[in-house]
Design a protein around this motif. Sequence first.
Motif, PDB file in Angstrom:
ATOM      1  N   LEU A 186       2.815 -14.900   8.941  1.00  0.00           N
ATOM      2  CA  LEU A 186       2.124 -13.798   9.594  1.00  0.00           C
ATOM      3  C   LEU A 186       1.352 -14.400  10.759  1.00  0.00           C
ATOM      4  O   LEU A 186       0.526 -15.286  10.558  1.00  0.00           O
ATOM      5  CB  LEU A 186       1.152 -13.098   8.645  1.00  0.00           C
ATOM      6  CG  LEU A 186       1.732 -12.413   7.407  1.00  0.00           C
ATOM      7  CD1 LEU A 186       0.611 -11.755   6.606  1.00  0.00           C
ATOM      8  CD2 LEU A 186       2.773 -11.392   7.788  1.00  0.00           C
ATOM      9  N   ALA A 217       5.163 -10.263  11.147  1.00  0.00           N
ATOM     10  CA  ALA A 217       5.656 -10.958   9.964  1.00  0.00           C
ATOM     11  C   ALA A 217       7.089 -11.410  10.198  1.00  0.00           C
ATOM     12  O   ALA A 217       7.892 -10.683  10.793  1.00  0.00           O
ATOM     13  CB  ALA A 217       5.602 -10.047   8.744  1.00  0.00           C
ATOM     14  N   ILE A 248       8.504  -4.671   3.471  1.00  0.00           N
ATOM     15  CA  ILE A 248       7.053  -4.836   3.446  1.00  0.00           C
ATOM     16  C   ILE A 248       6.427  -3.522   3.037  1.00  0.00           C
ATOM     17  O   ILE A 248       6.695  -2.492   3.662  1.00  0.00           O
ATOM     18  CB  ILE A 248       6.506  -5.278   4.818  1.00  0.00           C
ATOM     19  CG1 ILE A 248       7.186  -6.566   5.281  1.00  0.00           C
ATOM     20  CG2 ILE A 248       4.992  -5.491   4.727  1.00  0.00           C
ATOM     21  CD1 ILE A 248       6.736  -7.031   6.661  1.00  0.00           C
ATOM     22  N   MET A 302       0.523  -3.108   4.740  1.00  0.00           N
ATOM     23  CA  MET A 302       0.008  -4.108   5.665  1.00  0.00           C
ATOM     24  C   MET A 302      -1.415  -3.715   6.008  1.00  0.00           C
ATOM     25  O   MET A 302      -1.720  -2.518   6.097  1.00  0.00           O
ATOM     26  CB  MET A 302       0.855  -4.199   6.937  1.00  0.00           C
ATOM     27  CG  MET A 302       2.295  -4.596   6.689  1.00  0.00           C
ATOM     28  SD  MET A 302       3.208  -4.870   8.219  1.00  0.00           S
ATOM     29  CE  MET A 302       2.696  -6.544   8.649  1.00  0.00           C
ATOM     30  N   ARG A 361       1.993   0.751  12.675  1.00  0.00           N
ATOM     31  CA  ARG A 361       3.088  -0.203  12.463  1.00  0.00           C
ATOM     32  C   ARG A 361       4.200   0.101  13.438  1.00  0.00           C
ATOM     33  O   ARG A 361       4.479   1.268  13.751  1.00  0.00           O
ATOM     34  CB  ARG A 361       3.617  -0.105  11.024  1.00  0.00           C
ATOM     35  CG  ARG A 361       2.714  -0.751  10.012  1.00  0.00           C
ATOM     36  CD  ARG A 361       3.147  -0.515   8.605  1.00  0.00           C
ATOM     37  NE  ARG A 361       4.256  -1.358   8.205  1.00  0.00           N
ATOM     38  CZ  ARG A 361       4.600  -1.550   6.937  1.00  0.00           C
ATOM     39  NH1 ARG A 361       3.898  -0.968   5.980  1.00  0.00           N
ATOM     40  NH2 ARG A 361       5.641  -2.304   6.627  1.00  0.00           N
ATOM     41  N   THR A 371       7.675  -4.512  10.611  1.00  0.00           N
ATOM     42  CA  THR A 371       7.214  -5.874  10.340  1.00  0.00           C
ATOM     43  C   THR A 371       6.028  -6.270  11.193  1.00  0.00           C
ATOM     44  O   THR A 371       5.518  -7.386  11.069  1.00  0.00           O
ATOM     45  CB  THR A 371       8.352  -6.899  10.569  1.00  0.00           C
ATOM     46  OG1 THR A 371       8.767  -6.837  11.937  1.00  0.00           O
ATOM     47  CG2 THR A 371       9.528  -6.635   9.644  1.00  0.00           C
ATOM     48  N   CYS A 415      -4.787 -10.637   8.963  1.00  0.00           N
ATOM     49  CA  CYS A 415      -3.718  -9.717   8.613  1.00  0.00           C
ATOM     50  C   CYS A 415      -3.227 -10.056   7.200  1.00  0.00           C
ATOM     51  O   CYS A 415      -3.159 -11.236   6.828  1.00  0.00           O
ATOM     52  CB  CYS A 415      -2.588  -9.893   9.617  1.00  0.00           C
ATOM     53  SG  CYS A 415      -1.066  -9.027   9.228  1.00  0.00           S
ATOM     54  N   ALA A 417      -0.110  -8.834   4.269  1.00  0.00           N
ATOM     55  CA  ALA A 417       1.100  -8.047   4.053  1.00  0.00           C
ATOM     56  C   ALA A 417       1.600  -8.219   2.627  1.00  0.00           C
ATOM     57  O   ALA A 417       1.608  -9.331   2.093  1.00  0.00           O
ATOM     58  CB  ALA A 417       2.177  -8.468   5.038  1.00  0.00           C
ATOM     59  N   ILE A 451       4.692  -8.290   0.617  1.00  0.00           N
ATOM     60  CA  ILE A 451       6.083  -8.520   1.004  1.00  0.00           C
ATOM     61  C   ILE A 451       7.002  -8.664  -0.206  1.00  0.00           C
ATOM     62  O   ILE A 451       6.678  -9.382  -1.156  1.00  0.00           O
ATOM     63  CB  ILE A 451       6.166  -9.770   1.903  1.00  0.00           C
ATOM     64  CG1 ILE A 451       5.480  -9.466   3.243  1.00  0.00           C
ATOM     65  CG2 ILE A 451       7.610 -10.207   2.119  1.00  0.00           C
ATOM     66  CD1 ILE A 451       5.379 -10.632   4.187  1.00  0.00           C
ATOM     67  N   ASP A 461       1.630 -11.181  -1.861  1.00  0.00           N
ATOM     68  CA  ASP A 461       0.757 -10.956  -0.709  1.00  0.00           C
ATOM     69  C   ASP A 461       0.707 -12.222   0.143  1.00  0.00           C
ATOM     70  O   ASP A 461       0.584 -13.331  -0.384  1.00  0.00           O
ATOM     71  CB  ASP A 461      -0.668 -10.611  -1.155  1.00  0.00           C
ATOM     72  CG  ASP A 461      -0.775  -9.195  -1.676  1.00  0.00           C
ATOM     73  OD1 ASP A 461      -1.708  -8.923  -2.440  1.00  0.00           O
ATOM     74  OD2 ASP A 461       0.077  -8.360  -1.296  1.00  0.00           O
TER      75      ASP A 461
END
Length: 119
Positions: free
Chosen positions: A4, A24, A31, A34, A71, A76, A95, A97, A99, A107
């Motif tokens: 990220l 990402a 994902i 986020m 987003r 991503t 940040c 995410a 995933i 995470d």
Amino acid sequence: QVQLVESGGGLVQPGGSLRLSCAASGSISSIDRMGWYRQAPGKQRELVALITSGGSTRYADSVKGRFTISRDNDKTTVNLTMNNLKPEDTALYYCKADIRYYLTRQDYWGRGTQVTVSS
């Protein structure tokens, strides 16, 4: 491996605006959520805003009406548009995410980008 990478931080005067982005990349199937978190010196890390894959959003009370999370279409990249910035918004912004990669879910965090609001 997942990375990220945040960008867009900097120094801005009170009342100014900044736009943070987080991209990402790596071993990603999808994902889910986020989000952006921040940590000021001597304080705990706190949630700023998050967005789900379906577009639902949540904001900290302190930033409602001033910050907007979004987003990109590829899902991503997450952005944080910050308007009417205040000195108390000064912090390291991270940040995060959620995933998925095949059957795994984890995470991931970026390394952070500094936002300083000062005259």
